[in-house]
Scaffold this motif. Structure first.
Motif, PDB file in Angstrom:
ATOM      1  N   LYS A   1     -11.160  -3.228 -16.484  1.00 11.82           N
ATOM      2  CA  LYS A   1     -10.257  -2.242 -15.889  1.00 11.82           C
ATOM      3  C   LYS A   1     -10.082  -1.038 -16.809  1.00 11.82           C
ATOM      4  CE  LYS A   1      -6.504  -3.432 -13.845  1.00 11.82           C
ATOM      5  NZ  LYS A   1      -5.186  -4.026 -13.544  1.00 11.82           N
TER       6      LYS A   1
ATOM      7  N   TYR B   1     -13.034   0.328  -9.566  1.00  6.64           N
ATOM      8  CA  TYR B   1     -12.967  -0.923 -10.321  1.00  6.64           C
ATOM      9  C   TYR B   1     -14.048  -1.885  -9.833  1.00  6.64           C
ATOM     10  CZ  TYR B   1      -8.382   0.578 -11.991  1.00  6.64           C
ATOM     11  OH  TYR B   1      -7.370   1.275 -12.582  1.00  6.64           O
TER      12      TYR B   1
ATOM     13  N   GLU C   1     -15.158  -5.521  -9.091  1.00  3.15           N
ATOM     14  CA  GLU C   1     -14.409  -6.739  -8.772  1.00  3.15           C
ATOM     15  C   GLU C   1     -14.715  -7.839  -9.778  1.00  3.15           C
ATOM     16  OE1 GLU C   1     -13.193  -9.448  -4.906  1.00  3.15           O
ATOM     17  OE2 GLU C   1     -15.098  -8.359  -4.894  1.00  3.15           O
TER      18      GLU C   1
ATOM     19  N   GLU D   1      -7.051  -9.580  -9.755  1.00  8.20           N
ATOM     20  CA  GLU D   1      -5.731  -9.033  -9.435  1.00  8.20           C
ATOM     21  C   GLU D   1      -4.807 -10.129  -8.901  1.00  8.20           C
ATOM     22  OE1 GLU D   1      -4.497  -6.059 -10.035  1.00  8.20           O
ATOM     23  OE2 GLU D   1      -6.377  -5.534 -11.049  1.00  8.20           O
ATOM     24  N   ARG D   2      -5.363 -10.966  -8.053  1.00  3.16           N
ATOM     25  CA  ARG D   2      -4.548 -12.073  -7.503  1.00  3.16           C
ATOM     26  C   ARG D   2      -4.164 -13.043  -8.611  1.00  3.16           C
ATOM     27  NH1 ARG D   2      -1.238 -14.653  -6.067  1.00  3.16           N
ATOM     28  NH2 ARG D   2      -1.001 -16.040  -4.252  1.00  3.16           N
TER      29      ARG D   2
ATOM     30  N   GLN E   1      -1.309 -11.551 -10.643  1.00  6.29           N
ATOM     31  CA  GLN E   1      -0.074 -11.616  -9.855  1.00  6.29           C
ATOM     32  C   GLN E   1       0.504 -13.031  -9.867  1.00  6.29           C
ATOM     33  OE1 GLN E   1      -1.145 -10.171  -5.969  1.00  6.29           O
ATOM     34  NE2 GLN E   1      -1.413  -8.059  -6.658  1.00  6.29           N
TER      35      GLN E   1
END
Length: 298
Positions: free
Chosen positions: A53, A235, A237, A246-247, A250
């Motif tokens: 990132k 970005y 993946e 990302e998941r 989170q």
């Protein structure tokens, strides 16, 4: 060694140096090794995702759009302008006749050879103090411009980071302010010197000074435009243990069960693959039927 056994929670003394727990005989080295290896793999993949990132943001900030490329060029130009003539003038006095054409090299040579004790003596004097205070301010301003320009170049790498927009406006603004303050201070010094020594000292700004201010102003305007328009960041993946990065982050922040989440995503992926396989089989069946119909008609 751990203080307590991870299996039976028995206390491990300093003299318990064997590989097995003295209470439950479990092998401490290999206990739950699969989950520990999985956790290590997740940590490595998470770190890689974070780095990816940052790299994507840095790449976008430098070459993510034509405006970003133009910003790099415009960030370098003020440094180049400092090597042009910033101040020009003459000193005419008995036994002294000198022409001044000062660029950043001449100014730094002057600063390096300055006797600051004598300079501060001039600053504190009743006769010369009023003139040398703005002179000292102008020298400081030049140093701020040089330092700020290099800081700005380094900060371009982080222009697409969370606080990048603020830095993109703040640093060029400070550089431009330093340039204006430096020119105003030197103008004041020149005016006072001409009053104290008429027909002896005369100085004016060279093309480098005006070009530096113009380029710094253009850079600030360009950064404002970029902040308004934005630079798209693409970005790549990434996955952490088959979970989208990302998941995963989170879930970590929310305190979710990562193992359960991994099973859920694996189940969803399996169902998706099954649906795609069935869809492909249906399409193949339709194609075969169409071919059979054509053969039958023939």
């Amino acid at each position: 060694m751990a203080t307590f056994c991870p299996n039976c929670d028995g206390r491990l003394r300093i003299y318990n140096v064997g590989p097995n727990c003295p209470h439950c005989e479990v092998n401490l080295l290999y206990y739950d090794i699969e989950n520990r290896l999985l956790a290590d793999a997740d940590a490595a993949e998470a770190e890689s995702a974070q780095y990816s990132k940052k790299f994507s943001r840095a790449k976008a900030a430098l070459v993510g759009s034509p405006l970003a490329i133009a910003r790099i060029v415009l960030s370098l130009l003020p440094i180049g302008a400092l090597f042009l003539t910033l101040v020009k003038g003459t000193i005419e006095a008995p036994f002294v006749s000198e022409t001044i054409n000062a660029s950043i090299i001449r100014i730094f040579t002057l600063i390096a050879g300055t006797d600051f004790d004598s300079l501060f003596t001039f600053v504190n004097s009743d006769l010369m103090g009023s003139a040398f205070i703005p002179y000292l301010i102008s020298l400081i301003a030049v140093g701020v411009i040089v330092l700020g320009s290099f800081i700005n170049l380094f900060a371009l790498l982080f222009a697409c980071s969370p606080h990048g927009k603020l830095r993109s406006i703040l640093i060029p603004s400070l550089n431009l302010m330093a340039a204006i303050v430096g020119m105003v201070a030197f103008s004041r010094f020149n005016t006072l010197m001409e009053k104290m020594f008429p027909s002896v000292f005369n100085a004016s700004f060279g093309i480098g000074a005006y070009l530096t201010v113009a380029l710094l102003a253009a850079l600030l305007i360009l950064n404002i435009v970029i902040v308004k328009v934005g630079i798209p960041v693409k970005y790549k993946e990434k996955f952490v243990g088959e979970i989208p990065a990302e998941r995963y982050f989170q879930a970590i922040e929310a305190g979710e069960d990562i193992a359960a989440l991994r099973e859920q995503i694996a189940k969803e992926n399996a169902e998706k693959e099954k649906e795609e396989s069935e869809k492909e089989n249906d399409e193949d069946s339709q194609i075969e039927k169409a071919e059979e119909n054509q053969h039958a008609k023939a």
